[in-house]
Design a protein around this motif. Structure first.
Motif, PDB file in Angstrom:
ATOM      1  N   ILE A  71       0.207  21.280  -8.642  1.00 31.31           N
ATOM      2  CA  ILE A  71       0.509  22.560  -8.756  1.00 31.31           C
ATOM      3  C   ILE A  71      -0.918  23.403  -8.311  1.00 31.31           C
ATOM      4  CG2 ILE A  71       1.052  24.409 -10.345  1.00 31.31           C
ATOM      5  CD1 ILE A  71       2.744  22.259 -12.203  1.00 31.31           C
ATOM      6  N   GLU A  72      -1.982  22.998  -8.930  1.00 27.49           N
ATOM      7  CA  GLU A  72      -3.279  23.781  -8.855  1.00 27.49           C
ATOM      8  C   GLU A  72      -3.506  23.903  -7.306  1.00 27.49           C
ATOM      9  OE1 GLU A  72      -6.654  25.150 -10.028  1.00 27.49           O
ATOM     10  OE2 GLU A  72      -4.920  24.563 -11.321  1.00 27.49           O
ATOM     11  N   LYS A 100       1.693  13.263 -15.541  1.00 20.55           N
ATOM     12  CA  LYS A 100       1.616  14.749 -15.795  1.00 20.55           C
ATOM     13  C   LYS A 100       0.246  15.413 -15.168  1.00 20.55           C
ATOM     14  CE  LYS A 100       4.706  16.449 -19.165  1.00 20.55           C
ATOM     15  NZ  LYS A 100       5.253  16.144 -20.493  1.00 20.55           N
ATOM     16  N   GLU A 101      -0.896  14.583 -15.295  1.00 19.05           N
ATOM     17  CA  GLU A 101      -1.947  15.007 -14.985  1.00 19.05           C
ATOM     18  C   GLU A 101      -1.840  15.207 -13.447  1.00 19.05           C
ATOM     19  OE1 GLU A 101      -1.563  12.280 -16.867  1.00 19.05           O
ATOM     20  OE2 GLU A 101      -1.973  13.880 -18.636  1.00 19.05           O
ATOM     21  N   TYR A 150       8.018  17.585 -15.602  1.00 21.24           N
ATOM     22  CA  TYR A 150       8.197  18.258 -14.539  1.00 21.24           C
ATOM     23  C   TYR A 150       8.586  17.517 -13.242  1.00 21.24           C
ATOM     24  CZ  TYR A 150       4.135  20.843 -16.397  1.00 21.24           C
ATOM     25  OH  TYR A 150       3.188  21.784 -17.248  1.00 21.24           O
ATOM     26  N   SER A 203       7.524  14.080 -13.208  1.00 22.23           N
ATOM     27  CA  SER A 203       6.408  13.355 -14.118  1.00 22.23           C
ATOM     28  C   SER A 203       7.416  12.561 -15.213  1.00 22.23           C
ATOM     29  CB  SER A 203       5.732  14.515 -14.983  1.00 22.23           C
ATOM     30  OG  SER A 203       6.509  15.248 -15.595  1.00 22.23           O
ATOM     31  N   LEU A 220       0.100  18.163 -12.361  1.00 19.42           N
ATOM     32  CA  LEU A 220      -0.567  19.512 -12.548  1.00 19.42           C
ATOM     33  C   LEU A 220      -1.694  19.854 -11.525  1.00 19.42           C
ATOM     34  CD1 LEU A 220      -1.082  19.369 -16.570  1.00 19.42           C
ATOM     35  CD2 LEU A 220       0.641  20.913 -15.165  1.00 19.42           C
ATOM     36  N   GLU A 221      -2.211  18.733 -11.011  1.00 20.70           N
ATOM     37  CA  GLU A 221      -3.203  18.803  -9.803  1.00 20.70           C
ATOM     38  C   GLU A 221      -2.155  19.184  -8.598  1.00 20.70           C
ATOM     39  OE1 GLU A 221      -6.171  15.502  -9.114  1.00 20.70           O
ATOM     40  OE2 GLU A 221      -4.975  15.199  -7.447  1.00 20.70           O
TER      41      GLU A 221
END
Ligand SMILES: Nc1ncnc2c1ncn2[C@@H]1O[C@H](COP(=O)(O)OP(=O)(O)OP(=O)(O)O)[C@@H](O)[C@H]1O
Length: 276
Positions: free
Chosen positions: A142-143, A135-136, A157, A117, A139-140
């Motif tokens: 990771i999810e 960043k968004e 990240y 990121s 995070l997706e």
């Protein structure tokens, strides 16, 4: 009664208890020392072998016939399994530099492109140096469990996409992963001994600091954090299999050593096998 049954079963079995072996220079052994040879000794008594002065094809066929099975040219040893090679070390030690050179000199390797990121540095190319994502989006990922390992490194990240590893190992390619030292420790926990872990080290602390200053990518604050972290990271060397010193002006030597490690690993009898 019990003894009679026991003797009957020994007589039926392939086991043979022989006091001595009988050899003749031009004949195959009459009695084999181990059951493994017994099948051909039983079927082929007194097949004369030609002398070594006979022609090659004749000797070849005679040996084939004596062993009662044709020779084939299939490889005796299966090709080595694809390796997962984790290259790590403190910031500024030369991970990118070593990997860039390795990419130029060695084929059959897929260099996993890390997702990050952080912002692009001048000269970096998206999809080649890193996958630069927001960043968004990170995070997706990771999810959705798309990353083998990820970490927040100096506020950004960084993570290893699983899909690339699966895709390229299935094509028989070795995989090189470039991660920071914390990431390597996490990967060691996940992958255990199924991957190779190489720690790149500078020849001295002072050389590392000079290299980071020369790179001109840091502020004095981030430089301080990197150098302080490097001191701690050296203590984690025990989690690695190999250490390669990347000394100033000796990049070629470091890359050669990495190549030798890969070659040595390919010659292992017990191959490492990673399942991602
Ligand atoms: N053997 C070497 N001799 C001289 N300079 C080197 C050598 N190896 C790398 N360098 C230089 O040192 C600097 C740091 O190297 P590099 O960016 O590859 O480190 P890195 O470990 O990938 O750092 P980071 O983890 O911060 O991304 C670069 O400017 C690189 O060109």
């Amino acid at each position: 009664m019990l003894f009679r049954r026991l003797f009957a079963s020994i007589a039926r079995s392939d086991l043979q208890i022989t006091p001595r072996l009988v050899f003749h220079p031009n004949h195959i052994p009459l009695i084999s020392p181990t059951p493994i040879f017994r099948s051909y000794t039983r079927r082929r008594h007194y097949v004369p072998l030609p002398p070594m002065t006979a022609n090659k094809a004749e000797i070849y066929r005679a040996i084939e016939s004596a062993l009662n099975s044709p020779f084939n040219s299939d490889p005796l040893i299966a090709p080595p399994s694809p390796l997962i090679i984790v290259i790590s070390g403190p910031s500024g030690v030369g991970k990118d530099a070593v990997i860039k050179r390795l990419r130029e000199v060695r084929e059959g390797i897929h260099f996993v492109v890390t997702a990050t990121s952080r912002d692009k540095r001048p000269g970096e190319v998206d999809g080649k140096d890193y996958f630069f994502v927001t960043k968004e989006r990170f995070l997706e990922m990771i999810e959705r469990d798309e990353l083998l390992e990820y970490a927040l490194v100096y506020g950004d990240y960084k993570g290893v996409p699983k899909q690339q590893i699966r895709e390229f190992t299935s094509k028989g390619l070795d995989i090189v992963l470039r991660v920071d030292v914390q990431g390597a420790s996490t990967l060691r926990t996940i992958l255990g001994d199924s991957a190779i872990f190489i720690f790149l080290a500078p020849e001295s602390e002072s050389a590392l600091v000079n290299r980071l200053i020369d790179r001109k990518t840091e502020t004095t604050e981030t430089l301080l954090v990197r150098v302080a972290t490097a001191r701690e990271e050296v203590k984690l060397i025990k989690n690695f299999d190999y250490v390669v010193v990347n000394a100033d002006g000796k990049l070629e030597g470091a890359v050669k050593l990495v190549e030798s490690i890969i070659d040595g690993e390919k010659a292992r009898v017990r191959q490492r096998r990673a399942v991602i």
